[in-house]
Motif scaffolding. Structure first.
Motif, PDB file in Angstrom:
ATOM      1  N   TYR A  15       0.804  -1.252  -0.135  1.00 13.69           N
ATOM      2  CA  TYR A  15      -0.173  -0.001   0.013  1.00 13.69           C
ATOM      3  C   TYR A  15       0.770   1.185  -0.051  1.00 13.69           C
ATOM      4  N   THR A  16       2.228   1.110   0.070  1.00 16.32           N
ATOM      5  CA  THR A  16       3.078   2.333   0.225  1.00 16.32           C
ATOM      6  C   THR A  16       2.812   3.111  -1.019  1.00 16.32           C
ATOM      7  N   LYS A  17       2.955   2.606  -2.241  1.00 11.09           N
ATOM      8  CA  LYS A  17       3.099   3.454  -3.464  1.00 11.09           C
ATOM      9  C   LYS A  17       1.608   4.207  -3.396  1.00 11.09           C
ATOM     10  N   ARG A  18       0.929   4.101  -2.806  1.00 14.13           N
ATOM     11  CA  ARG A  18      -0.380   5.048  -2.594  1.00 14.13           C
ATOM     12  C   ARG A  18      -0.068   6.191  -1.973  1.00 14.13           C
ATOM     13  N   PHE A  19       1.071   6.520  -1.101  1.00 13.49           N
ATOM     14  CA  PHE A  19       1.147   7.630  -0.504  1.00 13.49           C
ATOM     15  C   PHE A  19       2.721   8.216  -0.375  1.00 13.49           C
ATOM     16  N   THR A  20       3.819   7.264  -0.665  1.00 19.93           N
ATOM     17  CA  THR A  20       5.313   7.758  -0.569  1.00 19.93           C
ATOM     18  C   THR A  20       5.971   7.096  -1.593  1.00 19.93           C
ATOM     19  N   TRP A  21       6.905   8.097  -2.162  1.00 20.26           N
ATOM     20  CA  TRP A  21       7.931   7.541  -3.132  1.00 20.26           C
ATOM     21  C   TRP A  21       8.934   6.915  -2.489  1.00 20.26           C
ATOM     22  N   LEU A  22       8.918   6.680  -1.179  1.00 22.48           N
ATOM     23  CA  LEU A  22       9.960   5.875  -0.358  1.00 22.48           C
ATOM     24  C   LEU A  22       9.583   4.481  -0.407  1.00 22.48           C
ATOM     25  N   CYS A  23       8.590   3.969  -1.217  1.00 18.48           N
ATOM     26  CA  CYS A  23       7.839   2.657  -1.140  1.00 18.48           C
ATOM     27  C   CYS A  23       9.001   1.758  -1.497  1.00 18.48           C
ATOM     28  N   HIS A  24      10.332   2.163  -2.204  1.00 19.07           N
ATOM     29  CA  HIS A  24      11.090   1.255  -2.504  1.00 19.07           C
ATOM     30  C   HIS A  24      12.083   0.771  -1.497  1.00 19.07           C
ATOM     31  N   LEU A  25      12.290   1.689  -0.519  1.00 20.98           N
ATOM     32  CA  LEU A  25      12.999   1.635   0.940  1.00 20.98           C
ATOM     33  C   LEU A  25      11.822   0.495   1.827  1.00 20.98           C
ATOM     34  N   PHE A  26      10.658   0.825   1.734  1.00 20.04           N
ATOM     35  CA  PHE A  26       9.921  -0.209   2.359  1.00 20.04           C
ATOM     36  C   PHE A  26      10.111  -1.538   1.969  1.00 20.04           C
ATOM     37  N   LEU A  27       9.969  -1.624   0.806  1.00 21.00           N
ATOM     38  CA  LEU A  27      10.229  -3.132   0.040  1.00 21.00           C
ATOM     39  C   LEU A  27      11.567  -3.486   0.323  1.00 21.00           C
ATOM     40  N   GLY A  28      12.792  -2.904   0.439  1.00 18.10           N
ATOM     41  CA  GLY A  28      14.080  -3.220   0.925  1.00 18.10           C
ATOM     42  C   GLY A  28      14.097  -3.567   2.407  1.00 18.10           C
ATOM     43  N   SER A  29      13.286  -2.895   3.112  1.00 15.70           N
ATOM     44  CA  SER A  29      13.464  -3.163   4.566  1.00 15.70           C
ATOM     45  C   SER A  29      12.520  -4.473   4.849  1.00 15.70           C
ATOM     46  N   ALA A  30      11.421  -4.536   4.007  1.00 11.49           N
ATOM     47  CA  ALA A  30      10.608  -5.922   4.211  1.00 11.49           C
ATOM     48  C   ALA A  30      11.485  -7.212   4.016  1.00 11.49           C
ATOM     49  N   LEU A  31      12.330  -7.251   2.779  1.00  3.95           N
ATOM     50  CA  LEU A  31      13.295  -8.425   2.469  1.00  3.95           C
ATOM     51  C   LEU A  31      14.149  -8.409   3.497  1.00  3.95           C
ATOM     52  N   ALA A  32      14.660  -7.073   3.929  1.00  8.52           N
ATOM     53  CA  ALA A  32      15.824  -7.115   4.990  1.00  8.52           C
ATOM     54  C   ALA A  32      15.731  -7.499   6.471  1.00  8.52           C
ATOM     55  N   MET A  33      14.316  -7.942   6.601  1.00  9.08           N
ATOM     56  CA  MET A  33      13.849  -8.497   7.882  1.00  9.08           C
ATOM     57  C   MET A  33      14.243  -9.832   8.111  1.00  9.08           C
ATOM     58  N   SER A  34      14.267 -10.705   6.939  1.00 10.91           N
ATOM     59  CA  SER A  34      14.924 -11.963   6.836  1.00 10.91           C
ATOM     60  C   SER A  34      16.178 -12.210   7.518  1.00 10.91           C
ATOM     61  N   PRO A  35      17.242 -11.613   7.420  1.00 19.11           N
ATOM     62  CA  PRO A  35      18.591 -11.966   8.312  1.00 19.11           C
ATOM     63  C   PRO A  35      18.234 -11.670   9.793  1.00 19.11           C
ATOM     64  N   ILE A  36      17.581 -10.453  10.139  1.00 18.62           N
ATOM     65  CA  ILE A  36      17.055 -10.331  11.468  1.00 18.62           C
ATOM     66  C   ILE A  36      16.147 -11.489  12.205  1.00 18.62           C
ATOM     67  N   ALA A  37      15.342 -11.772  11.355  1.00 19.36           N
ATOM     68  CA  ALA A  37      14.579 -12.863  12.010  1.00 19.36           C
ATOM     69  C   ALA A  37      15.042 -14.305  12.098  1.00 19.36           C
ATOM     70  N   ALA A  38      16.151 -14.558  11.240  1.00 17.02           N
ATOM     71  CA  ALA A  38      16.878 -15.837  11.176  1.00 17.02           C
ATOM     72  C   ALA A  38      17.717 -15.762  12.272  1.00 17.02           C
ATOM     73  N   ALA A  39      18.208 -14.599  12.578  1.00 15.58           N
ATOM     74  CA  ALA A  39      19.294 -14.665  13.879  1.00 15.58           C
ATOM     75  C   ALA A  39      18.568 -14.755  15.306  1.00 15.58           C
TER      76      ALA A  39
END
Length: 322
Positions: free
Chosen positions: A159-183
């Motif tokens: 839903y971030t593309k509806r309100f911010t052009w920072l949506c790309h960073l949101f996507l990056g952070s979503a995938l970046a949760m994986s190493p933190i979650a695994a740890a």
């Protein structure tokens, strides 16, 4: 076909449509980083006098057990499929209007909204069960406790593309949760070390950078539909320079990771040199705002980057503990 076209009834056929539509193969982007964090966390030696909640996940305090690895992989598949199902449901109206995406399963009528909603619910339930398994088998309640927050963040991206052009960073952070979650799943105390956080920075910058490149395909549509992206809002060239800076940031974080980690050395560092060359190739393919090589820049190059870094890092951890 239109949105109202009757969906295919065959379970096998619908499953194949689903796998193609959510690009299940793109799980390869985040999976190697999650597995690298898994091996790093298992190899982490706690300071004397401190106990680890989940040390039983490692053989001889160095390598993750097959069950732990299996659960990490299962969580990754469930989480990404959940996120993509949310995305396809949230964007179905826009996909139907965009010539590039009109052939996706929901707007093309191959899958119904109810089917995608069922997939979403099933994957959310599967993710919760898989995280609960860490509590059941390894007395580690943190993955289950944090799982609702993970699912909420994964759903938010669509839903971030509806309100911010920072949506790309949101996507990056979503995938970046994986190493933190695994740890956290393998050894919670490991998140006090810099390695998982540097992996998070690496994945965030890397993914956000290539997602900006991917968004070049939809600049005109995003503007007409009043959707936000860096190329649509800031202009193509400024957005590409931001992508380049993000990828430079990822390389700096990779170098810092090698410098600070006791387990990653020359083997992993050699991979960084190759990654730098691959990123240069990725940007060369879209130089001058060209889009006809985006598929190669997006999937082939970035798939190689992920597998290379994850594979070399895991190999170095295994060799250091053998």
């Amino acid at each position: 076909m239109s949105l109202t076209t009757a969906p295919t009834s065959s379970f096998v056929l619908r499953t194949s449509y689903l796998a193609r539509d959510i690009k299940l193969s793109h799980t390869i982007f985040a999976m190697p980083f999650a597995l690298l964090a898994t091996f790093l966390a298992a190899a982490y030696e706690l300071p004397a006098g401190r106990g680890g909640v989940a040390n039983s996940l490692a053989f001889d305090g160095s390598l993750p057990s097959p069950l732990a690895l299996g659960l990490i992989i299962l969580c990754m598949v469930f989480a990404r499929t959940f996120a993509m199902a949310v995305n396809r449901l949230a964007d179905a109206r826009y996909d139907a209007q965009n010539p590039r995406t009109a052939g996706r399963a929901i707007p093309a009528g191959r899958l119904s909204r109810s089917y995608m909603l069922a997939v979403l619910a099933l994957c959310a339930a599967g993710f919760l069960v898989a995280t609960a398994a860490f509590w059941f088998f390894f007395a580690n309640p943190f993955p289950l406790a944090l799982s609702p927050l993970v699912l909420a963040w994964l759903a938010l991206y669509s839903y971030t593309k509806r309100f911010t052009w920072l949506c790309h960073l949101f996507l990056g952070s979503a995938l970046a949760m994986s190493p933190i979650a695994a740890a956290i799943a393998i050894q919670p105390a490991f998140i006090l070390q810099p390695e998982p956080w540097l992996l998070m920075v690496i994945v965030t910058c890397w993914v956000a950078g290539f997602d900006i490149i991917y968004a070049l395909q939809d600049v005109d549509f995003d503007r007409s539909a009043r959707l936000h992206s860096m190329p649509a809002n800031l202009g193509v060239e400024p957005a590409l320079w931001i992508a380049r800076l993000l990828h430079v940031g990822a390389l700096v974080a990779l170098g810092t990771l090698v410098w600070l980690s006791a387990l990653l050395g020359i083997t992993f560092a050699s991979g960084i040199v190759i990654v730098a060359a691959l990123l240069l190739l990725e940007h060369a393919l879209v130089w001058g705002s060209r889009t006809h090589h985006i598929s190669m820049a997006f999937f082939t190059v970035n798939g190689l980057i992920s597998v290379l870094l994850g594979g070399l890092g895991i190999l170095e951890v295994i060799l250091s503990r053998s």
